[in-house]
Design an enzyme around this catalytic site. Structure first.
Site, PDB file in Angstrom:
ATOM      1  N   ASP A  42       0.847  -1.179   0.000  1.00 43.36           N
ATOM      2  CA  ASP A  42       0.000   0.000   0.000  1.00 43.36           C
ATOM      3  C   ASP A  42       0.892   1.242   0.000  1.00 43.36           C
ATOM      4  O   ASP A  42       1.672   1.449   0.927  1.00 43.36           O
ATOM      5  CB  ASP A  42      -0.879  -0.037   1.253  1.00 43.36           C
ATOM      6  CG  ASP A  42      -1.796   1.167   1.311  1.00 43.36           C
ATOM      7  OD1 ASP A  42      -2.346   1.508   0.263  1.00 43.36           O
ATOM      8  OD2 ASP A  42      -1.917   1.755   2.383  1.00 43.36           O
ATOM      9  N   THR A  81      -3.151   5.343  -3.959  1.00 40.68           N
ATOM     10  CA  THR A  81      -2.088   6.065  -3.268  1.00 40.68           C
ATOM     11  C   THR A  81      -0.761   5.896  -3.971  1.00 40.68           C
ATOM     12  O   THR A  81       0.075   6.782  -3.947  1.00 40.68           O
ATOM     13  CB  THR A  81      -1.956   5.569  -1.827  1.00 40.68           C
ATOM     14  OG1 THR A  81      -1.882   4.159  -1.851  1.00 40.68           O
ATOM     15  CG2 THR A  81      -3.120   5.999  -1.006  1.00 40.68           C
TER      16      THR A  81
END
Lengths: 535, 656
Positions: B190, B223
């Protein structure tokens, strides 16, 4: 020098510990000071104008600021040099007084210093230079007065104001949506302005920012936003026609300020105390309820029990609201800040048409909107933007725009931007120079040259040939007797600033010239620098 | 004092015509150029120097040998090549703290060698010195113009390259080890998590980290993409700056391009809000696309279903708090399940019923240990043991009363945020009431939310307190842990997802992935516009931007073209990460996109160009838009910078 001799030939010390102090005197001191001042102004020079660049500043804590606001750059730069600090103050005072043109004033002062140095090298006494500058600054300011335009606007016709704010915003990173931001700024100033007295209290405009969304989402709210949520998660999120009790006393047991002790030595006392405590909480809430409040805003915290009682009696409440915000809420809602429950009366309640809680994004950020207030003289500009730096920079830009709008309301004269005013002044000063006999003439001419440096920097930053462009514009101004010609920074094909709608406020420009001259005078008068040396 | 052999062409050129150059240097050498130009006047000084003794101010470090100069390699910066040091003998007069330098020998020796240039720090001997001691405070540094831009480009690109390899379904994970105690390890792909844990000194890099964080907060996903896109934009900008295009021109080009790209996306967007069936399948596709790049990709269908079910229950609210995620190690990821009720990770008190049907629940936040007297200054003062006992009795009585009041609400389950001591617990057990202590704040709020009760702190008016209700409370076992399960709750919004997995790392990563998916889904429910995935949106944007570039006159068109190249870099990276021939694939993709209404994107699984609508790869419009806008904004911000001023870091007290 630090050692002098009295009439008997005995030495005595004038300057103690001179060995450990470094000292610069005479011309050296002036030159060193000038060099320092010029060095500072050179840092800002590239930030001038619509195509000026930004500076990235890293604070001691590692936070990043990206800005092209002169005052902010200098403030955060951690300047150590004494003269450098003077320049910082210069920019700050422009910021306080006018709010805009903080970069321009420093660039102006820097170029005045540069010119002064040349004169000093020719052997002109610094005081004469300073006097010459003083005379010419007066000429320039008077000239600005002559070329200024009166600017008509009214509460319904705000277009001229918007145009001026757009000039200010166009040099910032937010120029992408300068139109909407300028409108927001002008509307908010008009909302709080006292047009009769020509006064604007900028404290009534709150600028609040929240990371996320896009710049276009920035909005003007006729009311207050508080970065708080309801004290109890189950209180209603929306209240219509709210009557607000604004309290600065906590929903907690009383804490008398005198020192005291309550001794419990019998069971009876224990029980009475307990009852009183319960009674106390009940009274507090009842009091609020009795005066008809439908929302309680409190500066302090709540006890759990009080919190539940509030919830229970269906009286929504907000806790830990800051003092400044509390004042704003009081102004906006027309309420009074109440320091004690006993003094709560229905007249002291504030009124708002709508109070609602709004959530943002995927995190549980919530904010409280207080809208349709009784007294709409307090507004909030709510900024959204991609990241924290963007928001901060937008806040600064909005502040500048607000100041410009305020200045226009105070004094509705404008001059033309894009260097037009400076060039015009330069011509006027140059022409006036010949009338002065004496050495000052040189200083006055130098002042005219220094005035040219602002348009020169503008042209340089816009990627134009500075000298060619400047001389062309100057020639045009003289030939057509048109003081609206300036530097065409945005490559629009015309250098008539009236067509481009590039305006600046008259007082802002005047202040720039006056402040810059003052500082330069001050620097020129220094002929001895004594500082404790580090080594 | 030291000499530089003139291997540096710039310096040599500047010194042409002079045999000896003396320059003033400050510690950072940024002022060297102007003084080289002015060196003619210094030559005279040198003549002076060579004959007489020169008194020189000391301001220089002295080392053990009395050499008063810093190591040239330290100070010389960019001109390190061929540096030759001459140590000079100096008399160091400690009384006057002034240094006398004898120049004669040295000058005689070297004047015959015209290839030597002296650089001498003269500080303030010569009266015309324009030496500014320093403008900034100690250790504050300043970088200007090209160097500043370079520093920010390099920093930003380094960050982008760091997370680049995690992009796409075949992106790799990173291990992050914390420097704190325990050196805890996180395995993740992530982007926001990776960047959050980095300690970065480069200011431009911090801007990128910031946008990734905001992206996480606002839409939850994308992201990595936002950082990669911003990095690519800057990489292209660097090339343009190199070919002498002004940053402001680049910025205005980028702005036009971003606006155009956004419009291109808006044109192609699909909205299935009205058709519930289709909308659900859209959501499923989006969830699967998001999850496919994460650790959950193996069971993405299972988790996509979980996520969609959970989000559909929210009915349009974006408040993800009512979806509770409980992590329990053990079992496999497949064993994770969605529970429609509410699970509280607590144990049931001793001797209390383990199962309650038709429960009336009172959710409270009150002290159930000793109920203190809150009036300030109250204290107990007694003079005999007997009185202590009396007061204790009174306290107990008070507690008993409180418990009685609570029981008087007609409840059979009591949940408190604070501790419940043994005594009240016993009382509750006697009354056959299930008492749960020390539920954390979130748990309480959520429980109040799902059961429809209110959080109470006073208990005097039982008739007006709203109680929560649920059909069944029971203790259940997940793995080895006992949890309390509330089922049949009134409010249908809340639900609990129980994640199972082999280790904590897996669970943590699974939670992050699921959180991403939930965020995206909840945002999509509000803004139901959907795009295809797999590099399709980038290609659509690139095509539109390319067309704009062709139409735009002036230098801006270079910047617009660069923007489209940066957009294409995203599918390129996806293909690269999957080990595919990116050049070939992207070229094919481009050709496909030349046709009208094409759905082609990169099919990473088969390694070819495929129809994205058939493969069921979709993305939310809101995410793509946020990526586009914030990446452009960040790139713009960094491009505008021409000077970096870094203040000295605040000193920390050493705790040793």
């Amino acid at each position: 020098m630090a050692l002098a001799f009295d009439e008997y030939g005995r030495p005595f010390i004038i300057l103690r510990e001179q060995e450990s102090k470094s000292r610069l005197r005479g011309l050296d001191a002036q030159k060193a000071n000038i060099a320092a001042g010029v060095a500072v102004s050179r840092i800002l020079r590239t930030s001038l104008g619509p195509k000026g660049m930004d500076k990235m500043l890293q604070s001691p804590d590692g936070d990043i600021t990206i800005t092209n606001d002169g005052a902010t750059i200098l403030e955060q730069m951690d300047v150590d040099n004494q003269i450098g600090k003077l320049m910082v103050e210069l920019s700050r005072s422009q910021d306080y007084e006018i709010g805009d043109g903080t970069t321009g004033v420093v660039v102006m002062a820097g170029s005045l210093l540069e010119q002064a140095e040349k004169l000093l090298e020719r052997g002109i006494h610094p005081i004469r230079v300073a006097e010459g500058f003083e005379i010419s600054s007066r000429i320039a300011v008077d000239h600005l007065e002559q070329i200024a335009h009166k600017f008509d606007f009214s509460a319904t016709n705000i277009e001229p104001l918007v145009q001026t704010c757009m000039t200010t915003l166009s040099s910032k990173i937010v120029n992408r949506c300068k139109r909407s931001l300028a409108e927001i700024a002008v509307k908010s100033v008009m909302a709080v302005a006292d047009l009769e007295r020509k006064d604007v209290n900028l404290d009534l405009i709150k600028v609040e920012g929240k990371v996320g969304g896009k710049l276009e989402d920035t909005e003007l709210i006729y009311g207050i936003i508080v970065d708080k949520d309801m004290s109890h998660p189950q209180m209603p999120k929306q209240i219509e026609d709210a009557k607000i009790a604004i309290l600065t006393c906590p929903f907690e047991p009383p804490k008398p300020k005198t020192k005291h002790k309550v001794d419990i030595d019998t069971v009876e006392k224990f029980q009475t105390l307990r009852k009183q405590e319960q009674q106390y909480f009940d009274d507090m809430v009842q009091k609020c309820k009795d005066v008809g409040a439908t929302l309680v805003i409190c500066q302090w915290g709540f006890d759990d029990e009080a919190n539940h009682l509030l919830m229970h009696r269906n009286l929504p409440a907000v806790r830990w609201v800051g003092g400044v915000e509390l004042e704003l809420i009081a102004i906006a809602t027309g309420g009074r800040i109440v320091p004690r429950f006993q003094e709560l009366t229905p007249e002291k309640l504030g009124k708002a048409g709508l109070v609602r809680e709004k959530a943002f994004g995927t995190t549980k950020d919530r904010m409280l909107y207080i809208e349709h207030c009784a007294n709409s003289k307090a507004v909030t500009i709510f900024i959204r933007g991609g990241n924290k730096m963007m928001i901060e920079e937008t806040k600064r830009s909005i502040h500048d725009a607000l100041c410009v709008a305020r200045n226009l309301i105070r004094n509705n004269s404008i001059v033309y931007g894009g260097g037009a005013a400076e060039i015009s002044c330069s011509i006027a000063v140059e022409a006036a120079a010949d009338k002065y006999p004496g050495v000052e003439q040189y200083a006055i001419r130098a002042f005219a040259d220094a005035l040219d440096s602002v348009p020169m920097a503008l042209a340089e930053n816009s990627g134009l040939q500075p000298i060619e462009t400047l001389s062309a514009v100057k020639a045009q101004q003289i030939k057509e007797n048109n003081h609206c010609c300036g530097i065409d920074c945005n490559d629009t094909g015309t250098n008539d600033m009236r067509e481009q709608n590039v305006f600046e406020t008259l007082i802002g420009k005047q202040q720039q010239i006056l402040l810059a001259t003052q500082v330069v005078k001050m620097i020129l008068k220094i002929d001895d620098v004594i500082s404790p040396s580090d080594y | 004092m030291f000499a530089i052999r003139s291997s540096d062409p710039i310096l040599l050129n500047a010194c042409k015509g002079f045999d000896v150059i003396i320059c003033k240097m400050d510690a950072r050498h940024s002022h060297i150029y102007p003084y080289v130009e002015r060196s003619s006047s210094f030559i005279c000084i040198l003549g002076l120097l060579a004959k007489t003794e020169v008194v020189m101010k000391s301001g220089i470090n002295e080392d053990a040998n009395g050499n008063l100069w810093r190591k040239p390699t330290e100070t010389i910066g960019a001109w390190q090549t061929g540096v030759e040091t001459k140590s000079v003998y100096m008399n160091y007069d400690s009384m006057s703290t002034k240094v006398k330098v004898k120049f004669r020998n040295l000058c005689d020796e070297n004047l015959e060698n015209p290839n030597l240039i002296f650089i001498i720090t003269v500080c303030s001997i010569c009266p015309h010195s324009r030496y500014i001691e320093k403008i900034l405070k100690d250790e504050a540094t300043e970088e200007k113009g090209e160097r500043a831009r370079m520093a920010s480009f390099v920093g930003a690109m380094a960050i982008a390259d760091l997370v680049k390899t995690t992009l796409g379904p075949k992106g790799m994970d990173k291990i992050l080890q914390s420097t704190g105690r325990g050196h805890s390890v996180t395995v993740t792909n992530d982007g926001a998590t990776i960047l959050k844990s980095l300690h970065i000194d480069n200011p431009a890099a911090k801007v990128l980290i910031d946008i990734s964080k905001v992206q996480d907060d606002e839409v939850g996903d994308g992201t990595t993409s936002v950082v990669v896109l911003a990095g690519e934009l800057l990489r292209e900008a660097e090339k343009l700056v190199g070919s002498k295009i002004h940053p402001m021109t680049i910025i205005s080009g980028y702005r036009m391009a971003a606006e155009c790209a956004r419009r291109a996306l808006l044109d192609k967007v699909k909205d299935n809000k009205d058709d519930a069936e289709k909308f659900r399948s859209d959501l499923m596709r989006i969830a699967m696309t998001t999850l496919s790049s994460k650790i959950l990709s193996q069971d993405k269908e299972h988790f996509a279903k979980l996520a969609v079910d959970a989000v559909m229950r929210l009915k349009g609210s974006t408040n993800l708090e009512s979806i509770q995620i409980i992590k329990k190690a053990g079992g496999s990821l497949k064993d994770s399940f969605l529970d429609e009720g509410f699970i509280l990770d607590k144990k049931i008190g001793l001797g209390q019923p383990k199962r309650i049907e038709n429960a009336n629940i009172l959710v409270a936040n009150t002290a159930m240990d000793t109920d203190k007297v809150k009036i300030y200054g109250a204290r107990v003062r007694v003079d005999s043991m007997a009185k202590v006992a009396q007061i204790e009795g009174a306290e107990k009585e008070k507690m008993r009363e409180k418990v009685q009041k609570i029981i008087g609400h007609g409840i059979n389950c009591f949940v408190n945020r604070q501790l419940i001591y043994n005594f009240p617990e016993e009382l509750f057990a006697d009354a056959g009431i299930l008492a749960i202590e020390h539920a954390d704040f979130d748990g309480i709020e959520r429980l109040a939310l799902v059961t429809g009760g209110e959080i109470a702190s006073t208990f005097d008016n039982p008739e007006s307190v709203k109680l929560g209700h649920c059909k069944l409370i029971e203790e259940i076992m997940i793995g080895e842990d006992k949890l309390i399960h509330f089922s049949g709750v009134e409010m249908g919004q809340a639900c609990t997802i129980v994640l199972r997995g082999a280790s904590f790392h897996v669970l943590d990563e699974a939670e992050r992935s699921l959180h991403d998916a939930l965020c995206v889904l909840s945002q999509t429910v509000n803004d139901s516009r959907v795009l295809l995935g797999g590099g399709w949106p980038e290609m659509v944007m690139a095509k539109a931007v390319d067309e704009l570039a062709r139409k735009t006159p002036g230098k801006k068109s270079h910047a617009i073209e660069a923007f489209s190249r940066a957009l294409i870099a995203i599918p390129t990276t996806i293909a690269d990460n999957a080990g595919l021939d990116s050049a070939e694939l992207v070229a094919q993709l481009r050709a496909e996109h030349h046709k009208e209404d094409c759905n082609a994107g990169i099919d990473v699984i088969t390694g070819s160009v495929g129809d994205m609508s058939e493969l069921g790869i979709s993305e939310a419009f809101k995410v793509k838009q946020a990526v586009l806008l914030s990446a452009t904004e960040a790139a713009e911000m960094i491009l505008r910078v021409d000077e970096i001023i870094t203040c000295a870091p605040r000193r920390r007290e050493d705790r040793m």
